[in-house]
Design a protein around this motif. Structure first.
Motif, PDB file in Angstrom:
ATOM      1  N   ARG A   1     -37.280  27.533 -11.834  1.00  0.00           N
ATOM      2  CA  ARG A   1     -36.953  28.145 -10.548  1.00  0.00           C
ATOM      3  C   ARG A   1     -36.338  29.501 -10.815  1.00  0.00           C
ATOM      4  O   ARG A   1     -35.403  29.613 -11.617  1.00  0.00           O
ATOM      5  CB  ARG A   1     -35.972  27.242  -9.797  1.00  0.00           C
ATOM      6  CG  ARG A   1     -35.577  27.788  -8.460  1.00  0.00           C
ATOM      7  CD  ARG A   1     -34.665  26.816  -7.733  1.00  0.00           C
ATOM      8  NE  ARG A   1     -34.294  27.375  -6.462  1.00  0.00           N
ATOM      9  CZ  ARG A   1     -33.150  27.161  -5.863  1.00  0.00           C
ATOM     10  NH1 ARG A   1     -32.256  26.359  -6.418  1.00  0.00           N
ATOM     11  NH2 ARG A   1     -32.886  27.700  -4.704  1.00  0.00           N
TER      12      ARG A   1
ATOM     13  N   GLU B   1     -41.578  27.580  -3.059  1.00  0.00           N
ATOM     14  CA  GLU B   1     -40.541  26.581  -2.826  1.00  0.00           C
ATOM     15  C   GLU B   1     -40.238  26.514  -1.343  1.00  0.00           C
ATOM     16  O   GLU B   1     -40.300  27.513  -0.642  1.00  0.00           O
ATOM     17  CB  GLU B   1     -39.287  26.997  -3.599  1.00  0.00           C
ATOM     18  CG  GLU B   1     -38.292  25.908  -3.762  1.00  0.00           C
ATOM     19  CD  GLU B   1     -37.212  26.306  -4.744  1.00  0.00           C
ATOM     20  OE1 GLU B   1     -36.277  27.003  -4.323  1.00  0.00           O
ATOM     21  OE2 GLU B   1     -37.309  25.926  -5.906  1.00  0.00           O
ATOM     22  N   GLU B   2     -39.940  25.325  -0.867  1.00  0.00           N
ATOM     23  CA  GLU B   2     -39.583  25.173   0.537  1.00  0.00           C
ATOM     24  C   GLU B   2     -38.343  25.998   0.846  1.00  0.00           C
ATOM     25  O   GLU B   2     -37.417  26.079   0.039  1.00  0.00           O
ATOM     26  CB  GLU B   2     -39.304  23.707   0.854  1.00  0.00           C
ATOM     27  CG  GLU B   2     -40.517  22.820   0.749  1.00  0.00           C
ATOM     28  CD  GLU B   2     -40.184  21.377   1.075  1.00  0.00           C
ATOM     29  OE1 GLU B   2     -39.245  21.130   1.850  1.00  0.00           O
ATOM     30  OE2 GLU B   2     -40.873  20.511   0.539  1.00  0.00           O
TER      31      GLU B   2
ATOM     32  N   PHE C   1     -34.937  24.169   0.585  1.00  0.00           N
ATOM     33  CA  PHE C   1     -34.732  23.444  -0.663  1.00  0.00           C
ATOM     34  C   PHE C   1     -33.271  23.073  -0.874  1.00  0.00           C
ATOM     35  O   PHE C   1     -32.953  21.926  -1.193  1.00  0.00           O
ATOM     36  CB  PHE C   1     -35.227  24.278  -1.856  1.00  0.00           C
ATOM     37  CG  PHE C   1     -34.874  23.681  -3.190  1.00  0.00           C
ATOM     38  CD1 PHE C   1     -35.658  22.675  -3.735  1.00  0.00           C
ATOM     39  CD2 PHE C   1     -33.761  24.119  -3.899  1.00  0.00           C
ATOM     40  CE1 PHE C   1     -35.337  22.106  -4.963  1.00  0.00           C
ATOM     41  CE2 PHE C   1     -33.437  23.554  -5.122  1.00  0.00           C
ATOM     42  CZ  PHE C   1     -34.226  22.555  -5.651  1.00  0.00           C
ATOM     43  N   ASP C   2     -32.376  24.033  -0.691  1.00  0.00           N
ATOM     44  CA  ASP C   2     -30.954  23.775  -0.941  1.00  0.00           C
ATOM     45  C   ASP C   2     -30.393  22.724   0.015  1.00  0.00           C
ATOM     46  O   ASP C   2     -29.597  21.874  -0.387  1.00  0.00           O
ATOM     47  CB  ASP C   2     -30.144  25.070  -0.841  1.00  0.00           C
ATOM     48  CG  ASP C   2     -30.446  26.021  -1.993  1.00  0.00           C
ATOM     49  OD1 ASP C   2     -30.733  25.530  -3.112  1.00  0.00           O
ATOM     50  OD2 ASP C   2     -30.407  27.244  -1.776  1.00  0.00           O
TER      51      ASP C   2
ATOM     52  N   THR D   1     -32.150  20.296   1.474  1.00  0.00           N
ATOM     53  CA  THR D   1     -32.731  19.022   1.053  1.00  0.00           C
ATOM     54  C   THR D   1     -32.025  18.503  -0.190  1.00  0.00           C
ATOM     55  O   THR D   1     -31.715  17.313  -0.294  1.00  0.00           O
ATOM     56  CB  THR D   1     -34.239  19.181   0.775  1.00  0.00           C
ATOM     57  OG1 THR D   1     -34.868  19.679   1.954  1.00  0.00           O
ATOM     58  CG2 THR D   1     -34.875  17.865   0.373  1.00  0.00           C
ATOM     59  N   LYS D   2     -31.747  19.392  -1.143  1.00  0.00           N
ATOM     60  CA  LYS D   2     -31.065  18.990  -2.369  1.00  0.00           C
ATOM     61  C   LYS D   2     -29.679  18.423  -2.066  1.00  0.00           C
ATOM     62  O   LYS D   2     -29.277  17.404  -2.629  1.00  0.00           O
ATOM     63  CB  LYS D   2     -30.951  20.164  -3.341  1.00  0.00           C
ATOM     64  CG  LYS D   2     -30.315  19.793  -4.671  1.00  0.00           C
ATOM     65  CD  LYS D   2     -30.245  21.002  -5.581  1.00  0.00           C
ATOM     66  CE  LYS D   2     -29.666  20.677  -6.933  1.00  0.00           C
ATOM     67  NZ  LYS D   2     -28.386  19.996  -6.942  1.00  0.00           N
TER      68      LYS D   2
END
Length: 77
Positions: A5, A33-34, A37-38, A40-41
Motif C-alpha cells: 500500500r 483501494e476502497e 479502507f481505513d 473498514t479496517k
C-alpha cells in the motif's frame, strides 16, 4: 503476487503511474483501494478485539439457519 500500500501526495501521482506503467500486466497490477479502507479496517479491528476478549456475540449454525429461514419466509409472500 505480493501487495503493498502506497500513500503519496496527489501532485506525484502522475509520476508514480508513469513509472508503474513501464511494467507489463503480468508483472504488476494496479488495484484501486476502497476509499473507505481505513473505516473498514477500524470496524474489523474492533470486531476482532471483541472476539479475542470474549465479548463478541455469536450463534450456532443451527441458530443462524433458523434465523435465516424465518427472515426468508417473511419476504416470500
Amino acid at each position: 503476487m505480493e501487495a503493498i500500500r502506497l500513500e503519496f501526495q496527489p501532485e506525484i501521482k502522475e509520476k508514480i503511474l508513469e513509472l508503474l506503467s513501464s511494467f507489463s500486466s503480468d508483472q504488476l497490477k494496479i488495484v484501486q483501494e476502497e476509499s473507505d479502507f481505513d473505516v473498514t479496517k477500524e470496524k474489523l479491528d474492533a470486531a476482532l478485539a471483541k472476539i479475542k476478549n470474549g465479548t463478541a456475540e455469536s450463534c450456532s449454525l443451527e441458530e443462524l439457519d433458523a434465523y435465516l429461514e424465518k427472515t426468508i419466509s417473511e419476504y416470500e409472500n
